[in-house]
Write an enzyme that holds these catalytic residues in place. Sequence first.
Site, mmCIF file in Angstrom:
data_model
loop_
_atom_site.group_PDB
_atom_site.id
_atom_site.type_symbol
_atom_site.label_atom_id
_atom_site.label_comp_id
_atom_site.label_asym_id
_atom_site.label_seq_id
_atom_site.Cartn_x
_atom_site.Cartn_y
_atom_site.Cartn_z
ATOM 1 C CB CYS A 80 12.217 -26.180 16.204
ATOM 2 S SG CYS A 80 13.578 -25.964 17.327
ATOM 3 C CE LYS A 105 -2.504 -17.377 29.040
ATOM 4 N NZ LYS A 105 -2.921 -18.671 28.576
ATOM 5 C CD1 TRP A 118 11.672 -21.466 22.325
ATOM 6 C CD2 TRP A 118 12.451 -23.442 23.012
ATOM 7 N NE1 TRP A 118 11.562 -21.515 23.690
ATOM 8 C CE2 TRP A 118 12.035 -22.711 24.142
ATOM 9 C CE3 TRP A 118 12.985 -24.718 23.199
ATOM 10 C CZ2 TRP A 118 12.126 -23.215 25.437
ATOM 11 C CZ3 TRP A 118 13.081 -25.214 24.494
ATOM 12 C CH2 TRP A 118 12.649 -24.468 25.595
ATOM 13 N NE ARG A 123 6.524 -26.117 15.647
ATOM 14 C CZ ARG A 123 5.890 -27.122 16.212
ATOM 15 N NH1 ARG A 123 4.585 -27.158 16.232
ATOM 16 N NH2 ARG A 123 6.562 -28.124 16.736
HETATM 17 C C1 F6R Z 1 -0.119 -21.019 28.132
HETATM 18 C C2 F6R Z 1 0.267 -21.974 27.117
HETATM 19 C C3 F6R Z 1 0.930 -23.213 27.545
HETATM 20 C C4 F6R Z 1 0.216 -24.420 26.946
HETATM 21 C C5 F6R Z 1 0.932 -25.712 27.326
HETATM 22 C C6 F6R Z 1 0.214 -26.931 26.776
HETATM 23 O O1 F6R Z 1 -0.709 -19.886 27.590
HETATM 24 O O2 F6R Z 1 0.029 -21.765 25.948
HETATM 25 O O3 F6R Z 1 0.970 -23.283 28.923
HETATM 26 O O4 F6R Z 1 -1.091 -24.425 27.422
HETATM 27 O O5 F6R Z 1 2.227 -25.683 26.814
HETATM 28 O O6 F6R Z 1 0.162 -26.908 25.400
HETATM 29 P P1 F6R Z 1 -0.867 -27.808 24.620
HETATM 30 O O7 F6R Z 1 -2.218 -27.329 24.971
HETATM 31 O O8 F6R Z 1 -0.528 -27.609 23.172
HETATM 32 O O9 F6R Z 1 -0.646 -29.213 25.069
#
Ligand code: F6R
Length: 617
Positions: free
Chosen positions: A2, A489, A77, A30
């Site tokens: 969000c 990915k 979201w 987001r």
């Molecule tokens: C994959 C992706 C997510 C984030 C995961 C952790 O491409 O973006 O898997 O890596 O949600 O997010 P952070 O790094 O913000 O804690």
Amino acid sequence: MCGIFGLITKKKDVPVAKLIREGLQRLEYRGYDSAGIALVHDGKIECRKDSGRIADINKDGWFDSMEGSFGVGHTRWATHGPPVAKNSHPHLDCKEKIAVVHNGILENFQQLRKELSERGHEFKSDTDTEVFPHLIEEYIEKGMDLKKAVIETVKQCKGAYGIVVCHADTPDYMLVARKESPLTIGITPGETTYCASDIPAFLPLTKTAYILDDDEIAVLYPGQVEIFDIETNQKRHRDPMTVQWSMDAAAKTLDGKEYKWFMHKELHEVPRKIREQFKMPQSDIDAFAKTIMDADQVFITAAGTAYYACLAGKFQITRFGGPYIQSILCSEFKDHLPEIPPNSVVMAVSQSGETADTIEAVRYARENYGAKVCSVVNVVGSSLTRYSDHVIITTAGPEIAVASQKAYCCQVSALSMVALRIAELKGEMEKDEVKKYHEALIETGNVCDEILKKEDNIKSIAKAVSEKTNFYYLARGASMAAALEGALKIKEINPKAHAEGYAAGESKHGPIALIRDGFPVVFVAPPDETYDRLIGNVMEMKARGGLIISVVADFDEKISELSDYTIEVPIKNNKYAITMSAVPFAYTLQILAYHAAEINGFDVDKPTNLAKSVTVK
Ligand code: F6R
């Protein structure tokens, strides 16, 4: 999860609605299933909201034509209730004087909603958020001013929230409050104040920011901010900070070139971002290295891509003489560790610094067992930095594409620097040896530049396999992290295909059953100590008709000869370059996934069902 963006200004003739809509679009990573804006105009709240992407909702200027002097918008979201107009934010009270947007989840909303309904409040949505405006309405009816009413309201609410509150009868200010959900404030002193769930939303407008802490409420006047402790209502002094990110970081332009997708632009930023990473303060690297070496037990935790960065990083740290590090997904952390031994260190890795499970894991370890926390974080001032003893800030800059990529490359680079510092401090490896590894690591940016020169080859391979609906990504040892990241990915941004990262040696214990003619198997195959064993796995897959795509060093002979398609990683033929090649190998797979998604026509930056910063558990 969000996105929130609001503004209040004393500047005349400002297109408030348009600015809010643009700010929301900068935050669409987001959440992007519905959106809404509420503006205060002539003592009334005007609220427009609908399901769908902001650009579609605003097609005929539906948002931009709204009138008002201040207000707030939200891009959602969905958590509570499907993504339909009635569940979109903002939500209003019964008299439609109060508008609230919310990021987070209220745990006791059912009870509150029941009580409010019994007292005559009429709810129009399925959301947890709607209890906020109704509670505030009640407290105001009891004679409280807006700030006091919001304070009493949030005290009733259990769970996580970042909220913005506008009232039609208080045209001079609006309020924001937070607990465990991010909220930042931007300011052009004396003129305009912004609030947003992430800094990139106001980055083109100002670089001066305040970060709100948990359990704080702020009164936003045009160009002025007052922050208070929710519990005591005491005013808190806070100096603004200057955001170091460049103003155009929130745009799709790089070196004068306009990219179609943020992800593509961000992948092209990788070489320079890695070079910046290697210039990080030596004191930060030292603090990490020493804390890890002094610990009796070390854990490393994160989610998603950041977790794969943990796997790559822990491998390097152990390889260079550091302790064995236990890696645990942050969402599993508490369940796997009912107790944490004394003198433990928890390393946490996060792009946003706001991932709820990561924060929960480190708080659990720190608050219950006194564990020290060392975190690698991309966003300065994010929640995770506040629960950490030592922080390494990654230099990726704002990562707008939902699928993380440049953050991963910086995280692994930073952890590799820590690994080499541990080797230096331990003194078991010749100084000259460590120096050679260091020089090889510093080359990573140049290697990634060279990879970009071969992007057309990667794209042609992506095209060749773009119709495939299943992939295996196999590797051994240090390259497991790259295999897992490559597979994640693909399934994130190219949701036509399922992909699984697997230990190559384990693949014959099950996965091989799926191999048929033309089933794509991607091998991550640097010429390291696992290479000869990996050849056996390539042969096994090939014997069953697997379509072999290998990522190899550019001097490779054996595995490329066995492969249908080969991506060559231009590294030097020596043990230093090979050992330090974790980032380049993973980077090629991120580029491959990007092109597969782009060729298949997917929304690369905003994949189905995903949101950046998973701030719910
Ligand atoms: C994959 C992706 C997510 C984030 C995961 C952790 O491409 O973006 O898997 O890596 O949600 O997010 P952070 O790094 O913000 O804690």
